[in-house]
Design a protein around this motif. Structure first.
Motif, mmCIF file in Angstrom:
data_model
loop_
_atom_site.group_PDB
_atom_site.id
_atom_site.type_symbol
_atom_site.label_atom_id
_atom_site.label_comp_id
_atom_site.label_asym_id
_atom_site.label_seq_id
_atom_site.Cartn_x
_atom_site.Cartn_y
_atom_site.Cartn_z
ATOM 1 N N UNK A 105 43.185 40.954 36.944
ATOM 2 C CA UNK A 105 44.175 41.715 37.582
ATOM 3 C C UNK A 105 45.429 41.048 38.255
ATOM 4 N N UNK A 106 45.212 39.782 38.467
ATOM 5 C CA UNK A 106 46.363 39.123 38.706
ATOM 6 C C UNK A 106 47.631 38.855 37.865
ATOM 7 N N UNK A 107 46.836 38.491 36.414
ATOM 8 C CA UNK A 107 47.792 38.470 35.327
ATOM 9 C C UNK A 107 48.501 39.746 35.257
ATOM 10 N N UNK A 108 47.686 40.755 35.196
ATOM 11 C CA UNK A 108 48.277 42.104 34.726
ATOM 12 C C UNK A 108 49.439 42.506 35.817
ATOM 13 N N UNK A 109 48.808 42.263 37.042
ATOM 14 C CA UNK A 109 50.139 42.690 38.220
ATOM 15 C C UNK A 109 51.420 41.843 38.091
ATOM 16 N N UNK A 110 51.162 40.510 37.885
ATOM 17 C CA UNK A 110 52.269 39.638 37.475
ATOM 18 C C UNK A 110 53.324 40.078 36.362
ATOM 19 N N UNK A 111 52.655 40.713 35.239
ATOM 20 C CA UNK A 111 53.226 41.021 34.094
ATOM 21 C C UNK A 111 54.051 42.351 34.498
ATOM 22 N N UNK A 112 53.353 43.242 35.123
ATOM 23 C CA UNK A 112 54.034 44.535 35.774
ATOM 24 C C UNK A 112 55.267 44.125 36.494
ATOM 25 N N UNK A 113 55.254 43.135 37.285
ATOM 26 C CA UNK A 113 56.257 42.591 38.311
ATOM 27 C C UNK A 113 57.475 42.265 37.774
ATOM 28 N N UNK A 157 51.360 47.479 42.037
ATOM 29 C CA UNK A 157 50.646 48.052 43.591
ATOM 30 C C UNK A 157 49.038 48.490 43.402
ATOM 31 N N UNK A 158 48.979 49.254 42.066
ATOM 32 C CA UNK A 158 47.556 49.477 41.657
ATOM 33 C C UNK A 158 46.780 48.158 41.502
ATOM 34 N N UNK A 159 47.176 47.405 40.713
ATOM 35 C CA UNK A 159 46.485 46.035 40.614
ATOM 36 C C UNK A 159 46.333 45.169 41.925
ATOM 37 N N UNK A 160 47.151 45.341 42.926
ATOM 38 C CA UNK A 160 46.864 44.703 44.168
ATOM 39 C C UNK A 160 45.616 45.399 44.644
ATOM 40 N N UNK A 161 45.527 46.538 44.596
ATOM 41 C CA UNK A 161 44.742 47.174 45.200
ATOM 42 C C UNK A 161 43.245 47.029 44.641
ATOM 43 N N UNK A 163 42.481 43.893 43.160
ATOM 44 C CA UNK A 163 42.154 42.901 43.504
ATOM 45 C C UNK A 163 41.531 42.937 44.924
ATOM 46 N N UNK A 164 42.005 43.717 45.805
ATOM 47 C CA UNK A 164 41.553 43.563 47.031
ATOM 48 C C UNK A 164 40.019 44.283 47.126
ATOM 49 N N UNK A 165 39.720 45.379 46.123
ATOM 50 C CA UNK A 165 38.414 45.635 45.925
ATOM 51 C C UNK A 165 37.419 44.680 45.333
ATOM 52 N N UNK A 166 38.163 44.034 44.444
ATOM 53 C CA UNK A 166 37.285 42.805 43.916
ATOM 54 C C UNK A 166 37.013 41.758 44.716
ATOM 55 N N UNK A 167 37.906 41.377 45.521
ATOM 56 C CA UNK A 167 37.877 40.431 46.671
ATOM 57 C C UNK A 167 36.723 41.040 47.798
ATOM 58 N N UNK A 168 36.639 42.241 47.894
ATOM 59 C CA UNK A 168 35.755 42.583 49.064
ATOM 60 C C UNK A 168 34.391 42.490 48.426
ATOM 61 N N UNK A 169 34.253 42.739 47.160
ATOM 62 C CA UNK A 169 32.936 43.010 46.443
ATOM 63 C C UNK A 169 32.248 41.367 46.471
ATOM 64 N N UNK A 170 33.230 40.603 46.208
ATOM 65 C CA UNK A 170 32.924 39.165 46.113
ATOM 66 C C UNK A 170 32.404 38.528 47.191
ATOM 67 N N UNK A 171 32.551 39.343 48.200
ATOM 68 C CA UNK A 171 31.931 38.845 49.766
ATOM 69 C C UNK A 171 32.105 37.332 50.004
ATOM 70 N N UNK A 172 30.956 36.772 49.928
ATOM 71 C CA UNK A 172 30.978 35.177 50.480
ATOM 72 C C UNK A 172 31.155 34.427 48.922
#
Length: 194
Positions: A105-113, A157-161, A163-172
């Motif tokens: 998602x970071x690579x995709x977001x950066x490409x879109x930006x 922005x969608x890719x940022x969202x 990424x945040x979901x994945x970060x939350x799921x990653x937990x610890x």
């Protein structure tokens, strides 16, 4: 059957392609918004998409990895490639852990930006030409470029969202979210890049 559809959300695109396949239409080719489907058994395939590893093309090495996993390469279009696999072989995920999904998602977001920024720069150039020559054509192009900038910015922005979901799921889990550091620890399919 052919359908024209502009998609800027890879997850929604894959959901749509899998839905089409459940209705008996499997994607065969794709080029800049034009999807070509062929008849198939309902649900025969599952689909996935990702960014090419060589900007506008997919390396033979990557294609070989896909082939070894019984994944059929369909096509490249722009920055993207599409693949499919028979559904009876199980789900198709190119990225299986949170860290690699976040990196994707970071690579995709950066490409879109980057693409949005380019659209904005070209828009200003066209606007400058319009102000010099006062031809409506250049103003129309500027407006279209600005609209494309907005679409791409929203996609980022969608890719940022996501990424945040994945970060939350990653937990610890130890997930490295530094921009530009994607795929350094683990590459595609979770293989080490070293």
């Amino acid at each position: 059957m052919k359908k024209f559809k502009m998609m800027f959300d890879k997850d929604k695109e894959i959901q749509w392609l899998n839905e089409m396949c459940r209705k008996g239409w499997a994607l065969k080719r794709f080029k800049y918004g034009l999807y070509t489907f062929e008849p198939c058994s309902p649900g025969e395939y599952v689909f996935e998409t990702d960014l090419n590893d060589r900007m506008f093309s997919l390396s033979q090495e990557y294609r070989n990895i896909l082939e070894d996993m019984d994944i059929e390469f369909l096509c490249c279009s722009g920055f993207w490639f599409l693949v499919r696999r028979r559904a009876d072989k199980g789900p198709l995920e190119l990225y299986t852990d949170y860290e690699s999904k976040i990196a994707q998602y970071t690579r995709i977001r950066n490409m879109f930006k980057r693409t949005a920024l380019l659209e904005l720069i070209v828009m200003y150039m066209e606007l400058f030409v319009y102000m010099e020559v006062r031809r409506p054509f250049f103003l129309v192009i500027s407006v279209l470029l600005f609209l494309m900038f907005l679409v791409l910015f929203r996609a980022a922005l969608t890719m940022d969202e996501r990424m945040q979901v994945m970060k939350a799921k990653a937990g610890n889990e130890d997930v490295d979210l530094r921009v530009g550091d994607c795929c350094h620890k683990k590459g595609i399919f979770g293989f080490d890049n070293h």
